[in-house]
Enzyme design. Sequence first.
Site, PDB file in Angstrom:
ATOM      1  CD  GLU A 123      -3.332  -0.775   1.677  1.00  0.00           C
ATOM      2  OE1 GLU A 123      -4.269  -0.504   0.936  1.00  0.00           O
ATOM      3  OE2 GLU A 123      -3.434  -1.167   3.023  1.00  0.00           O
ATOM      4  CD  GLU A 143      -3.822  -5.491   3.422  1.00  0.00           C
ATOM      5  OE1 GLU A 143      -3.275  -4.763   3.554  1.00  0.00           O
ATOM      6  OE2 GLU A 143      -3.808  -6.342   2.224  1.00  0.00           O
TER       7      GLU A 143
END
Length: 269
Positions: A123, A143
């Site tokens: 990210e 995730e």
Amino acid sequence: MDGNGHLTVERVGATLVLTLDRPEAKNALSLPMLAGLYDGWLAADADDGIRSIVLTGAGGAFCSGMDLKALARTGEPDGGDDSVRARFRADPDLHWKAMLRHHRPRKPVIAAVEGPCVAGGTEILQGTDIRIAGQSAVFGLFEVRRGLFPIGGSTVRLPRQIPRTHALEMLLTGRPYGAAEAQRIGLIGHVVPDGTALRKALETAELINANGPLAVEAVKACAYETAGMGEVEALAVELDRGMGIFGTADAKEGARAFVEKRVAVFRRA
């Protein structure tokens, strides 16, 4: 050399090198690390002598994302004394600024990746401008495998940075991607031998640092500012920014240096 224990800050010529420094945890994010990152972004932009930023990790890893052990134990990233925690209470947006979700440095940011760059690491990577990785680097947004959401910007940014089919596969499968595949789908730009990503990043930074700083910063700003615009609107923004640069003393110096066959001396003017 400076830092806060979880982040090392070093000046190399006109480049500020920020090193995530929790090798025992594969540089998992912590509160001191995040606070230090944001301070680093601000310090680079405040210093006209710094023309580029390199982000890397210590101990053969880039960043393994959030410290899930700490998250399960306390519900937040690990570490930090009372003063650090007070900063996050005072600015609930601080971690997003650190991760380049809600902040964009005006100086170019080059990622030098070795080893794991996953979850929060991937990210943060999406907030950088140029990306270089060792051949054994691993990327991925894990995730969903933990029932979590990649809330660092990936569901918005990734489909805009790489083809949508590849973005959704990465987001929805949570599988790892090797450096070669990451380069093939456009997530990173260069794959280099292991252990040389930082050297390649610094070489790239030197190429940037040799250029007119006002021009470099305007080009970066324009590329991001126009990303969501239609072509006519975007070209108008480009023309406005570009003509402003043509009127600078640095632009005139660049032309004179070319004619005189010498290295230009840019003064941010």
